[in-house]
Scaffold this motif. Sequence first.
Motif, PDB file in Angstrom:
ATOM      1  N   LEU A 286       0.000  50.720  23.842  1.00  0.00           N
ATOM      2  CA  LEU A 286       0.840  51.832  23.445  1.00  0.00           C
ATOM      3  C   LEU A 286       0.309  52.089  22.242  1.00  0.00           C
ATOM      4  O   LEU A 286       0.163  51.442  21.143  1.00  0.00           O
ATOM      5  N   ARG A 287      -0.060  53.730  22.106  1.00  0.00           N
ATOM      6  CA  ARG A 287      -0.570  54.256  20.707  1.00  0.00           C
ATOM      7  C   ARG A 287       0.634  54.742  20.074  1.00  0.00           C
ATOM      8  O   ARG A 287       1.505  55.530  20.609  1.00  0.00           O
ATOM      9  N   PHE A 288       0.546  54.469  18.800  1.00  0.00           N
ATOM     10  CA  PHE A 288       1.357  55.010  17.808  1.00  0.00           C
ATOM     11  C   PHE A 288       0.992  55.562  16.474  1.00  0.00           C
ATOM     12  O   PHE A 288      -0.018  55.398  16.234  1.00  0.00           O
ATOM     13  N   HIS A 289       1.628  56.734  16.160  1.00  0.00           N
ATOM     14  CA  HIS A 289       1.392  57.327  14.740  1.00  0.00           C
ATOM     15  C   HIS A 289       2.535  57.126  13.697  1.00  0.00           C
ATOM     16  O   HIS A 289       3.647  57.322  14.158  1.00  0.00           O
ATOM     17  N   PHE A 290       2.185  56.357  12.891  1.00  0.00           N
ATOM     18  CA  PHE A 290       3.155  55.900  11.922  1.00  0.00           C
ATOM     19  C   PHE A 290       3.179  56.735  10.562  1.00  0.00           C
ATOM     20  O   PHE A 290       1.863  57.148  10.134  1.00  0.00           O
ATOM     21  N   GLU A 291       4.305  57.160   9.987  1.00  0.00           N
ATOM     22  CA  GLU A 291       4.336  57.884   8.758  1.00  0.00           C
ATOM     23  C   GLU A 291       5.106  56.991   8.038  1.00  0.00           C
ATOM     24  O   GLU A 291       6.361  56.827   8.145  1.00  0.00           O
ATOM     25  N   LEU A 292       4.564  56.480   6.882  1.00  0.00           N
ATOM     26  CA  LEU A 292       5.057  55.525   5.959  1.00  0.00           C
ATOM     27  C   LEU A 292       5.548  56.477   4.363  1.00  0.00           C
ATOM     28  O   LEU A 292       4.533  56.716   3.911  1.00  0.00           O
ATOM     29  N   LEU A 293       6.645  56.286   3.945  1.00  0.00           N
ATOM     30  CA  LEU A 293       6.843  56.891   2.850  1.00  0.00           C
ATOM     31  C   LEU A 293       7.549  55.767   2.053  1.00  0.00           C
ATOM     32  O   LEU A 293       8.579  55.389   1.984  1.00  0.00           O
ATOM     33  N   PRO A 294       6.550  55.490   0.900  1.00  0.00           N
ATOM     34  CA  PRO A 294       7.047  54.431   0.054  1.00  0.00           C
ATOM     35  C   PRO A 294       8.090  55.284  -0.911  1.00  0.00           C
ATOM     36  O   PRO A 294       7.650  55.753  -1.653  1.00  0.00           O
ATOM     37  N   ILE A 295       9.506  54.442  -1.062  1.00  0.00           N
ATOM     38  CA  ILE A 295      10.432  55.520  -1.835  1.00  0.00           C
ATOM     39  C   ILE A 295      10.242  54.825  -3.066  1.00  0.00           C
ATOM     40  O   ILE A 295      10.196  55.601  -4.084  1.00  0.00           O
ATOM     41  N   CYS A 296      10.304  53.578  -3.479  1.00  0.00           N
ATOM     42  CA  CYS A 296      10.270  53.050  -4.831  1.00  0.00           C
ATOM     43  C   CYS A 296       9.971  51.550  -4.685  1.00  0.00           C
ATOM     44  O   CYS A 296      10.089  51.052  -3.697  1.00  0.00           O
ATOM     45  N   ALA A 297       9.411  51.128  -5.673  1.00  0.00           N
ATOM     46  CA  ALA A 297       9.273  49.623  -6.137  1.00  0.00           C
ATOM     47  C   ALA A 297      10.263  49.315  -7.299  1.00  0.00           C
ATOM     48  O   ALA A 297      10.156  50.129  -8.386  1.00  0.00           O
ATOM     49  N   SER A 298      10.813  48.208  -7.218  1.00  0.00           N
ATOM     50  CA  SER A 298      11.787  47.733  -8.057  1.00  0.00           C
ATOM     51  C   SER A 298      11.431  46.112  -8.395  1.00  0.00           C
ATOM     52  O   SER A 298      10.566  45.698  -7.849  1.00  0.00           O
TER      53      SER A 298
ATOM     54  N   LEU B 298       2.115  57.981   3.818  1.00  0.00           N
ATOM     55  CA  LEU B 298       0.997  57.253   4.361  1.00  0.00           C
ATOM     56  C   LEU B 298       0.850  57.493   5.735  1.00  0.00           C
ATOM     57  O   LEU B 298       1.842  57.195   6.586  1.00  0.00           O
ATOM     58  N   HIS B 299      -0.326  57.846   6.446  1.00  0.00           N
ATOM     59  CA  HIS B 299      -0.328  57.990   7.769  1.00  0.00           C
ATOM     60  C   HIS B 299      -1.198  56.891   8.339  1.00  0.00           C
ATOM     61  O   HIS B 299      -2.321  56.625   7.903  1.00  0.00           O
ATOM     62  N   GLN B 300      -0.807  56.314   9.416  1.00  0.00           N
ATOM     63  CA  GLN B 300      -1.542  55.220   9.958  1.00  0.00           C
ATOM     64  C   GLN B 300      -1.482  55.307  11.725  1.00  0.00           C
ATOM     65  O   GLN B 300      -0.214  55.286  12.114  1.00  0.00           O
ATOM     66  N   ARG B 301      -2.579  55.352  12.180  1.00  0.00           N
ATOM     67  CA  ARG B 301      -2.661  54.971  14.027  1.00  0.00           C
ATOM     68  C   ARG B 301      -2.630  53.755  14.380  1.00  0.00           C
ATOM     69  O   ARG B 301      -3.638  52.951  13.705  1.00  0.00           O
ATOM     70  N   ALA B 302      -1.993  52.964  15.101  1.00  0.00           N
ATOM     71  CA  ALA B 302      -2.048  51.776  15.448  1.00  0.00           C
ATOM     72  C   ALA B 302      -1.670  51.584  16.835  1.00  0.00           C
ATOM     73  O   ALA B 302      -1.012  52.361  17.624  1.00  0.00           O
ATOM     74  N   THR B 303      -2.331  50.517  17.495  1.00  0.00           N
ATOM     75  CA  THR B 303      -2.113  50.226  18.935  1.00  0.00           C
ATOM     76  C   THR B 303      -1.338  49.159  19.141  1.00  0.00           C
ATOM     77  O   THR B 303      -1.683  48.027  18.475  1.00  0.00           O
ATOM     78  N   LEU B 304      -0.233  49.004  19.747  1.00  0.00           N
ATOM     79  CA  LEU B 304       0.731  47.932  19.796  1.00  0.00           C
ATOM     80  C   LEU B 304       0.779  47.521  21.193  1.00  0.00           C
ATOM     81  O   LEU B 304       0.661  48.573  22.237  1.00  0.00           O
ATOM     82  N   TYR B 305       0.889  46.249  21.614  1.00  0.00           N
ATOM     83  CA  TYR B 305       0.872  45.565  22.908  1.00  0.00           C
ATOM     84  C   TYR B 305       2.323  45.290  23.314  1.00  0.00           C
ATOM     85  O   TYR B 305       3.047  44.507  22.652  1.00  0.00           O
ATOM     86  N   ARG B 306       2.660  45.929  24.319  1.00  0.00           N
ATOM     87  CA  ARG B 306       4.010  45.563  25.166  1.00  0.00           C
ATOM     88  C   ARG B 306       4.058  44.524  25.961  1.00  0.00           C
ATOM     89  O   ARG B 306       3.293  44.491  26.788  1.00  0.00           O
ATOM     90  N   ASP B 307       4.750  43.516  25.563  1.00  0.00           N
ATOM     91  CA  ASP B 307       4.863  42.320  26.478  1.00  0.00           C
ATOM     92  C   ASP B 307       6.391  42.350  27.052  1.00  0.00           C
ATOM     93  O   ASP B 307       7.275  41.493  26.173  1.00  0.00           O
ATOM     94  N   GLY B 308       6.782  42.797  28.042  1.00  0.00           N
ATOM     95  CA  GLY B 308       7.893  42.870  28.779  1.00  0.00           C
ATOM     96  C   GLY B 308       8.910  44.039  27.967  1.00  0.00           C
ATOM     97  O   GLY B 308       8.417  45.153  28.049  1.00  0.00           O
ATOM     98  N   GLN B 309       9.992  43.302  27.237  1.00  0.00           N
ATOM     99  CA  GLN B 309      10.824  44.368  26.397  1.00  0.00           C
ATOM    100  C   GLN B 309      10.632  44.186  25.072  1.00  0.00           C
ATOM    101  O   GLN B 309      11.490  44.600  24.415  1.00  0.00           O
ATOM    102  N   HIS B 310       9.430  43.927  24.570  1.00  0.00           N
ATOM    103  CA  HIS B 310       9.174  43.600  23.028  1.00  0.00           C
ATOM    104  C   HIS B 310       7.900  43.904  22.644  1.00  0.00           C
ATOM    105  O   HIS B 310       6.838  43.827  23.984  1.00  0.00           O
ATOM    106  N   PHE B 311       7.388  44.261  21.610  1.00  0.00           N
ATOM    107  CA  PHE B 311       6.302  44.315  21.217  1.00  0.00           C
ATOM    108  C   PHE B 311       5.681  43.259  20.497  1.00  0.00           C
ATOM    109  O   PHE B 311       6.319  42.366  19.725  1.00  0.00           O
TER     110      PHE B 311
END
Length: 400
Positions: free
Chosen positions: A23-35, A75-88
């Motif tokens: 399954l192909r997904f497009h991720f949008e990652l927003l780093p809020i802060c580093a503490s 940050l935008h990232q495209r990734a392919t995840l593999y589903r095995d039953g009811q989890h990735f």
Amino acid sequence: MPRVSLGRRTADFVQKKRGREALRFHFELLPICASDLPEGLRHVSLVLERSSKAQHTKPSSVNHTTFRAYWEEVLHQRATLYRDGQHFLPKEYTIKLQSCSENSPGGEGKLISKGKLDLAKFCLLDEQGSPKPSIPIHDVVYLKPVGRIKLRVLAKFSGSGELPDIDTAASRASTTMLDEQDLSGFGSRSRPGSRSSTPGFKLGANIDEELVAEEMERTIRSAPPSPRKFRIGGPFGQRTHSRDDECEAIRELLKNEQRVKVIRNKALDLLEQWKEKKDNLFNSTRIQHQLENEVHSLGLQKKRLLDRLRILEDAMVQNTYDHLIQTLVDTKVWLAESDLCIQQLRGMLFRESNRCQQLEDMLTNLGVDYEAVLKGEISLGECRVSGHSTWWWWLWRGWW
């Protein structure tokens, strides 16, 4: 649709053989802060990478009071995840925090700390196993040795990565390459690119390349001549192609496709064999580790048994020694008691001897033959003497 590389298609094929769906997904990652940043930092940059893929943010200034840094960059990232039953299956990326200058290009700087981010936990499935609608999820990534990153991740489902079988893919590739050939000069008036451009010829899903070549050659030879000819420019002018050259080119093209198909199948077979050998090696290593652990456990058990045997031997020796000592003491006590009894008997014998001697002396003084009395030769009545009968009688009774 983005182009899928050969490595990705191979990985999808292997995972499909294992019963998993890509399954192909497009991720949008927003780093809020580093503490919890260390002191002495002025600007930091965040890097998200996996193998050769890397993304980074612009440098952000560090607050010297709260020791925090903030970003407003996605940050935008495209990734392919593999589903095995009811989890990735896990999809881990490395998050790096780097120290940099204010005007330095992103991704360059001194590494401060890093951590792991699993994008699979942001992809949710419903009860039917289908991806849920995209919702932003907040998460905290703890870095080593110091620091933590608070971020927001939004996973958008792009579609499944279902790939056709190898035979079907090769046939479709053959069909596509044949459709791209311009055969308008061989008796066909249809537009180029259509599957019915050649009369009497129809492509199927699973075809044999040799039959295609024969059918194509027969169709081309039976077609009426066409004034259109293909020309190839050269340093000495131009020369035209004949129909035999076109048939030979198409035949060579199909043979090349057949070779590509064979090489692809061999590559997949080698990949499967490598996976099998890798699994066998892993199993052998695991069995070897288990045997080593069992040998180590048996060695520990043997050591414990030897220690217990030594303790039992010491206890047995101690018990035997105590028993011997007790027996010796009892024997000595018995000997002492025996000596005491012997001494008492000797005393009694001595006293009785004295009494007998005294009695003998008294009887001698009285003129009585005590041996005759003892033997019964003289009766007691005969032994009575006037004036002494009563005393002798009581003395005799006291003796016996």
